[in-house]
Design a protein around this motif. Structure first.
Motif, PDB file in Angstrom:
ATOM      1  N   SER A   2       0.909  -1.260   0.040  1.00  0.00           N
ATOM      2  CA  SER A   2      -0.066  -0.158  -0.175  1.00  0.00           C
ATOM      3  C   SER A   2       1.057   1.335   0.064  1.00  0.00           C
ATOM      4  O   SER A   2       2.082   1.366   0.305  1.00  0.00           O
ATOM      5  CB  SER A   2      -0.918   0.004   1.197  1.00  0.00           C
ATOM      6  N   ILE A   3       0.305   2.132  -0.699  1.00  0.00           N
ATOM      7  CA  ILE A   3       0.774   3.589  -0.653  1.00  0.00           C
ATOM      8  C   ILE A   3       0.565   4.327   0.708  1.00  0.00           C
ATOM      9  O   ILE A   3      -0.683   4.616   0.875  1.00  0.00           O
ATOM     10  CB  ILE A   3       0.628   4.328  -2.006  1.00  0.00           C
ATOM     11  N   ARG A   4       1.592   4.827   1.218  1.00  0.00           N
ATOM     12  CA  ARG A   4       1.362   5.760   2.341  1.00  0.00           C
ATOM     13  C   ARG A   4       1.280   7.266   2.134  1.00  0.00           C
ATOM     14  O   ARG A   4       0.428   7.889   2.688  1.00  0.00           O
ATOM     15  CB  ARG A   4       2.498   5.446   3.511  1.00  0.00           C
ATOM     16  N   ARG A   5       2.000   7.550   1.073  1.00  0.00           N
ATOM     17  CA  ARG A   5       1.908   9.029   0.726  1.00  0.00           C
ATOM     18  C   ARG A   5       2.707   9.210  -0.645  1.00  0.00           C
ATOM     19  O   ARG A   5       3.714   8.260  -1.025  1.00  0.00           O
ATOM     20  CB  ARG A   5       2.589  10.287   1.622  1.00  0.00           C
ATOM     21  N   ALA A   6       2.191  10.265  -1.507  1.00  0.00           N
ATOM     22  CA  ALA A   6       3.188  10.429  -2.738  1.00  0.00           C
ATOM     23  C   ALA A   6       3.305  11.954  -2.674  1.00  0.00           C
ATOM     24  O   ALA A   6       2.477  12.692  -2.446  1.00  0.00           O
ATOM     25  CB  ALA A   6       2.447   9.982  -3.832  1.00  0.00           C
ATOM     26  N   MET A   7       4.477  12.461  -3.135  1.00  0.00           N
ATOM     27  CA  MET A   7       4.576  13.971  -3.223  1.00  0.00           C
ATOM     28  C   MET A   7       5.768  14.141  -4.149  1.00  0.00           C
ATOM     29  O   MET A   7       6.683  13.516  -4.573  1.00  0.00           O
ATOM     30  CB  MET A   7       5.313  14.302  -1.798  1.00  0.00           C
ATOM     31  N   PRO A   8       5.621  15.502  -4.787  1.00  0.00           N
ATOM     32  CA  PRO A   8       6.524  15.985  -5.868  1.00  0.00           C
ATOM     33  C   PRO A   8       7.673  16.353  -5.213  1.00  0.00           C
ATOM     34  O   PRO A   8       7.595  16.783  -3.938  1.00  0.00           O
ATOM     35  CB  PRO A   8       5.538  17.252  -6.592  1.00  0.00           C
ATOM     36  N   ASP A   9       8.875  16.142  -5.822  1.00  0.00           N
ATOM     37  CA  ASP A   9       9.951  16.543  -5.622  1.00  0.00           C
ATOM     38  C   ASP A   9      10.668  17.553  -6.711  1.00  0.00           C
ATOM     39  O   ASP A   9      10.486  17.548  -7.753  1.00  0.00           O
ATOM     40  CB  ASP A   9      11.065  15.381  -5.495  1.00  0.00           C
ATOM     41  N   PHE A  10      11.108  18.770  -6.074  1.00  0.00           N
ATOM     42  CA  PHE A  10      11.567  20.015  -7.112  1.00  0.00           C
ATOM     43  C   PHE A  10      13.030  20.278  -6.617  1.00  0.00           C
ATOM     44  O   PHE A  10      13.391  20.402  -5.476  1.00  0.00           O
ATOM     45  CB  PHE A  10      10.768  21.177  -6.883  1.00  0.00           C
ATOM     46  N   HIS A  11      13.804  20.257  -7.615  1.00  0.00           N
ATOM     47  CA  HIS A  11      15.013  20.957  -7.643  1.00  0.00           C
ATOM     48  C   HIS A  11      14.945  22.222  -7.303  1.00  0.00           C
ATOM     49  O   HIS A  11      14.183  22.897  -7.781  1.00  0.00           O
ATOM     50  CB  HIS A  11      15.826  20.622  -9.077  1.00  0.00           C
ATOM     51  N   SER A  12      15.626  22.806  -6.213  1.00  0.00           N
ATOM     52  CA  SER A  12      15.552  24.221  -5.976  1.00  0.00           C
ATOM     53  C   SER A  12      16.842  24.510  -5.298  1.00  0.00           C
ATOM     54  O   SER A  12      17.601  24.054  -4.663  1.00  0.00           O
ATOM     55  CB  SER A  12      14.442  24.512  -4.832  1.00  0.00           C
ATOM     56  N   GLY A  26      -0.160  27.693   3.005  1.00  0.00           N
ATOM     57  CA  GLY A  26      -0.711  26.747   4.429  1.00  0.00           C
ATOM     58  C   GLY A  26       0.291  25.656   4.629  1.00  0.00           C
ATOM     59  O   GLY A  26       0.192  25.098   5.707  1.00  0.00           O
ATOM     60  N   PHE A  27       1.420  25.627   3.695  1.00  0.00           N
ATOM     61  CA  PHE A  27       2.297  24.484   4.131  1.00  0.00           C
ATOM     62  C   PHE A  27       3.212  24.862   5.320  1.00  0.00           C
ATOM     63  O   PHE A  27       3.413  26.052   5.387  1.00  0.00           O
ATOM     64  CB  PHE A  27       3.334  24.204   2.923  1.00  0.00           C
ATOM     65  N   PRO A  45      -1.377  16.155   6.874  1.00  0.00           N
ATOM     66  CA  PRO A  45       0.049  15.860   6.840  1.00  0.00           C
ATOM     67  C   PRO A  45       0.461  14.994   5.618  1.00  0.00           C
ATOM     68  O   PRO A  45       1.798  15.144   5.380  1.00  0.00           O
ATOM     69  CB  PRO A  45       0.449  15.087   8.104  1.00  0.00           C
ATOM     70  N   THR A  46      -0.249  14.103   4.898  1.00  0.00           N
ATOM     71  CA  THR A  46       0.320  13.266   3.993  1.00  0.00           C
ATOM     72  C   THR A  46       0.285  14.481   2.573  1.00  0.00           C
ATOM     73  O   THR A  46       0.688  13.897   1.567  1.00  0.00           O
ATOM     74  CB  THR A  46      -0.566  12.253   3.306  1.00  0.00           C
ATOM     75  N   ALA A  47      -0.319  15.466   2.532  1.00  0.00           N
ATOM     76  CA  ALA A  47      -0.176  16.600   1.678  1.00  0.00           C
ATOM     77  C   ALA A  47       1.083  17.223   1.748  1.00  0.00           C
ATOM     78  O   ALA A  47       1.206  18.167   2.681  1.00  0.00           O
ATOM     79  CB  ALA A  47      -1.260  17.520   1.522  1.00  0.00           C
ATOM     80  N   GLN A  48       1.970  16.807   0.808  1.00  0.00           N
ATOM     81  CA  GLN A  48       3.364  17.249   0.931  1.00  0.00           C
ATOM     82  C   GLN A  48       3.957  17.659  -0.509  1.00  0.00           C
ATOM     83  O   GLN A  48       3.597  17.234  -1.326  1.00  0.00           O
ATOM     84  CB  GLN A  48       4.261  16.314   1.462  1.00  0.00           C
ATOM     85  N   VAL A  49       4.991  18.321  -0.137  1.00  0.00           N
ATOM     86  CA  VAL A  49       6.082  18.781  -1.445  1.00  0.00           C
ATOM     87  C   VAL A  49       7.508  19.113  -0.789  1.00  0.00           C
ATOM     88  O   VAL A  49       7.802  19.270   0.350  1.00  0.00           O
ATOM     89  CB  VAL A  49       5.648  20.252  -2.052  1.00  0.00           C
ATOM     90  N   THR A  50       8.386  18.424  -1.639  1.00  0.00           N
ATOM     91  CA  THR A  50       9.900  18.357  -1.153  1.00  0.00           C
ATOM     92  C   THR A  50      10.670  19.082  -2.130  1.00  0.00           C
ATOM     93  O   THR A  50      10.504  19.221  -3.126  1.00  0.00           O
ATOM     94  CB  THR A  50      10.337  16.824  -1.090  1.00  0.00           C
ATOM     95  N   PHE A  51      11.574  19.811  -1.500  1.00  0.00           N
ATOM     96  CA  PHE A  51      12.751  20.687  -2.424  1.00  0.00           C
ATOM     97  C   PHE A  51      14.110  20.112  -2.058  1.00  0.00           C
ATOM     98  O   PHE A  51      14.438  19.898  -0.924  1.00  0.00           O
ATOM     99  CB  PHE A  51      12.344  22.067  -1.895  1.00  0.00           C
ATOM    100  N   MET A  52      14.806  20.137  -3.004  1.00  0.00           N
ATOM    101  CA  MET A  52      16.122  19.567  -3.070  1.00  0.00           C
ATOM    102  C   MET A  52      17.189  20.597  -3.697  1.00  0.00           C
ATOM    103  O   MET A  52      16.889  20.662  -4.690  1.00  0.00           O
ATOM    104  CB  MET A  52      16.408  18.075  -3.397  1.00  0.00           C
ATOM    105  N   THR A  53      18.384  20.806  -2.993  1.00  0.00           N
ATOM    106  CA  THR A  53      19.169  21.435  -3.808  1.00  0.00           C
ATOM    107  C   THR A  53      20.027  20.286  -4.657  1.00  0.00           C
ATOM    108  O   THR A  53      20.661  20.618  -5.661  1.00  0.00           O
ATOM    109  CB  THR A  53      20.390  22.078  -2.997  1.00  0.00           C
ATOM    110  N   HIS A  54      20.104  19.219  -3.960  1.00  0.00           N
ATOM    111  CA  HIS A  54      20.968  17.851  -4.740  1.00  0.00           C
ATOM    112  C   HIS A  54      20.322  16.830  -4.055  1.00  0.00           C
ATOM    113  O   HIS A  54      19.566  16.996  -2.796  1.00  0.00           O
ATOM    114  CB  HIS A  54      22.542  17.851  -4.727  1.00  0.00           C
ATOM    115  N   ASP A  55      20.777  15.475  -4.287  1.00  0.00           N
ATOM    116  CA  ASP A  55      20.689  14.413  -3.214  1.00  0.00           C
ATOM    117  C   ASP A  55      21.909  14.105  -2.752  1.00  0.00           C
ATOM    118  O   ASP A  55      22.666  13.865  -3.429  1.00  0.00           O
ATOM    119  CB  ASP A  55      20.032  13.302  -4.180  1.00  0.00           C
ATOM    120  N   ALA A  56      21.870  13.768  -1.291  1.00  0.00           N
ATOM    121  CA  ALA A  56      23.093  13.280  -0.613  1.00  0.00           C
ATOM    122  C   ALA A  56      23.614  12.285  -1.205  1.00  0.00           C
ATOM    123  O   ALA A  56      24.955  12.045  -1.128  1.00  0.00           O
ATOM    124  CB  ALA A  56      23.005  13.479   0.883  1.00  0.00           C
ATOM    125  N   THR A  57      22.840  11.232  -1.470  1.00  0.00           N
ATOM    126  CA  THR A  57      23.588   9.639  -1.985  1.00  0.00           C
ATOM    127  C   THR A  57      23.141   9.341  -3.198  1.00  0.00           C
ATOM    128  O   THR A  57      23.958   8.194  -3.732  1.00  0.00           O
ATOM    129  CB  THR A  57      23.101   8.755  -1.021  1.00  0.00           C
TER     130      THR A  57
END
Length: 115
Positions: A2-12, A26-27, A45-57
């Motif tokens: 089952s899926i617990r959450r899904a969110m977009p990931d943006f380079h930033s 409201g975030f 709380p499962t309504a999310q958005v993630t921002f990354m400058t890079h990925d660490a690994t």
């Protein structure tokens, strides 16, 4: 599985500005490791958005993250179909087990679980 959450990931390269902008909708910041920041709705709380400058690994910033209840089963299913694994299954120091896979549209999906 089952899926617990899904969110977009943006380079930033504008993490603070992104937090402020999405805060107007409201975030609120729920995680920040410097290179990755997640914002979530306090009322859903499962309504999310993630921002990354890079990925660490990993070699790329993914386009989307999907948290599943059994990441090992998801990994096995993707390998059985011959899907391109962009980043192998591994435990990360920040408490997730994850892998990256490329979807049929060329998007990189971060599939993760919390052990």
């Amino acid at each position: 599985m089952s899926i617990r959450r899904a969110m977009p990931d943006f380079h930033s390269e504008a993490m603070g500005e992104s937090r402020d902008f999405y805060g107007l909708l409201g975030f609120e910041e729920v995680m920040n490791h410097g290179w990755v920041m997640t914002l979530a709705s306090p009322s859903n709380p499962t309504a999310q958005v993630t921002f990354m400058t890079h990925d660490a690994t990993a070699p790329v910033v993914p386009d989307m993250s999907v948290e599943v209840d059994d990441v090992d089963a998801a990994y096995a299913a993707m390998r059985e179909t011959g899907a391109e694994i962009v980043h192998p299954l591994q435990d990360e120091e920040w408490g997730v087990r994850r892998f990256f896979v490329r979807d049929p549209n060329g998007r990189v999906i971060n599939v993760l679980g919390h052990p």
